[in-house]
Write an enzyme that holds these catalytic residues in place. Structure first.
Site, PDB file in Angstrom:
ATOM      1  N   LEU A  61       0.833  -1.216   0.000  1.00  0.00           N
ATOM      2  CA  LEU A  61       0.000   0.000   0.000  1.00  0.00           C
ATOM      3  C   LEU A  61       0.867   1.265   0.000  1.00  0.00           C
ATOM      4  O   LEU A  61       0.437   2.340   0.391  1.00  0.00           O
ATOM      5  CB  LEU A  61      -0.950  -0.009   1.210  1.00  0.00           C
ATOM      6  CG  LEU A  61      -1.959  -1.172   1.231  1.00  0.00           C
ATOM      7  CD1 LEU A  61      -2.773  -1.169   2.523  1.00  0.00           C
ATOM      8  CD2 LEU A  61      -2.906  -1.120   0.031  1.00  0.00           C
ATOM      9  N   ASP A  66       2.829   5.506  -7.435  1.00  0.00           N
ATOM     10  CA  ASP A  66       2.688   5.591  -5.977  1.00  0.00           C
ATOM     11  C   ASP A  66       3.010   6.994  -5.458  1.00  0.00           C
ATOM     12  O   ASP A  66       2.281   7.560  -4.646  1.00  0.00           O
ATOM     13  CB  ASP A  66       3.602   4.565  -5.287  1.00  0.00           C
ATOM     14  CG  ASP A  66       3.374   3.155  -5.814  1.00  0.00           C
ATOM     15  OD1 ASP A  66       2.343   2.932  -6.463  1.00  0.00           O
ATOM     16  OD2 ASP A  66       4.236   2.294  -5.574  1.00  0.00           O
TER      17      ASP A  66
END
Ligand code: GLA
Length: 398
Positions: A139, A186
């Site tokens: 994540l 990201d």
């Protein structure tokens, strides 16, 4: 700020006061991310559709005092995640360490900021880092660490960075200091995300559209499989290399420039493996663009189907899933639309980490229970699940 980030903030402040005996002067944060669709497409200059999650890294910092005992031109970082303290150089030529460490990302970003004329305005400083993003869960805790460090640098120097520039500094830190040849997704979403919006990003031009995700009827459920298979860095670089060699043999620089028809017609020019890798890269771009349209049109059924198709392609053609994540996606399929699940897929780089599901909000508790139970029964592992609204990108708290 979400309730869990409020807790994170007060814990960070308390830890800073305990460790350094005063209050922090600067507090900054950056979120982790989940990718809804568009996986392993960013380094092919394709499209991605991520959102920032309500899980963050927070850094609290202040100029060092004599009594802290921090040498000049150094910063002392204390990580609450592992209880480690490290002194990092903050001036001159900051070289990457031989072994990649948790602070490599910080070093890389400070070096990148200094190179871009973001000056270090203090002789030395002290900082506490706290995190509620599952580390190693896919994540993007590393992108959050990079973007919070860059935000701290902006704040200390009073030199604001362009948000895309900031993402690029993070990506370079990841390449050169953490030796992970990642794409831009990201860092980009951690830097530029907006509340209640998903982001459709063109990884070639860096143009992006914020797609509203306001409906309270719909939720994003993140399921941490709690498994992380090794080999990740090498496998990632290997997938990248297959995409680049397929593109080169087919006469283009990036898979982004090919259609599925062109790939099909020129199949004999590449190996069978390159063909499958390229089929994923090219078809995933098509799915990603369609998924953004589906969300805009509130066609959640179609969006869910595209998520499942993405998963199948990552599992079969790209071979970056793993048994546990496949089991999670199968459980979601079994629950089905009647049970409130529109779609589910692996998310992030792969080989473990998390799955993401699009679900009906009023059925989310029952869905979570069912996934938890069935996954435990099938794997012996206790997953961890949470729901997140699309969160805001890196910013200053104090
Ligand atoms: C990792 C990388 C990203 C992206 C994803 C796969 O998260 O950091 O750049 O390539 O994997 O989509």
């Amino acid at each position: 700020m979400s309730a869990c980030c409020e807790i994170l903030l007060s814990e960070t402040q308390a830890a800073f006061e305990e460790k350094f005996g005063r209050v922090a002067k600067w507090i900054v944060t950056a979120p982790g991310r989940v990718n809804i669709i568009g996986e392993h497409t960013d380094y092919n200059e394709g499209f991605v559709f991520p959102m920032a999650i309500e899980k963050n890294i927070i850094i609290a910092a202040a100029p060092a005092l004599e009594s802290d005992g921090v040498p000049d031109e150094m910063a002392r970082f204390y990580s609450l995640a592992n209880g480690e303290t490290v002194d990092i150089r903050i001036s001159g030529d900051i070289q990457p360490t031989e072994e990649v460490k948790w602070w490599s990302y910080i070093q890389g970003v400070i070096a990148g900021c200094l190179q871009r004329e973001v000056p270090m305005m203090v002789k030395s400083f002290v900082a506490v880092i706290h995190c509620n993003i599952p580390i190693g869960g896919g994540l993007s805790s590393s992108a959050a660490l990079e973007m919070s460090t860059a935000t701290l640098m902006e704040e200390m120097s009073h030199v604001p960075l362009d948000k895309v520039e900031k993402a690029l500094i993070g990506q370079k830190a990841e390449h050169d200091y953490a030796r992970m040849p990642c794409g831009i997704m990201d860092q980009f979403i951690s830097s530029l995300a907006e509340w209640n919006h998903l982001m459709l990003l063109d990884c070639r031009s860096y143009e992006y559209q914020l797609v509203p995700f306001h409906s309270q009827e719909l939720s994003i459920l993140i399921i941490d499989s709690k498994v992380k298979h090794e080999l990740v860095g090498g496998e990632y670089a290997e997938r990248r290399a297959s995409c680049f060699s397929a593109a080169e043999k087919l006469g283009v620089k990036f898979l982004r420039d090919l259609t599925l028809e062109q790939l099909q017609q020129n199949k004999e020019k590449i190996t069978e493996l390159e063909y499958r890798r390229a089929r994923h890269g090219i078809s995933e771009d098509v799915r990603t663009l369609e998924a953004a349209e589906a969300l805009k049109n509130k066609d959640y059924d179609r969006l869910g189907e595209l998520m499942y198709a993405s998963h199948d392609s990552l599992r079969d053609d790209y071979e970056v899933s793993c048994a546990e994540i496949d089991i999670l996606v199968e459980i979601a399929r079994e629950i089905g639309k009647e049970g409130g699940v529109y779609g589910c897929r692996m998310t992030g780089g792969g080989f473990g980490g998390c799955a993401v599901a699009l679900v009906e909000t009023d059925k989310v508790d029952a869905i979570m229970d069912k996934i938890l139970q069935d996954y435990k029964k099938k794997t012996g592992v206790t997953a961890s699940l949470f729901v997140s609204r699309p969160a805001r990108g890196a910013h200053v708290i104090l």
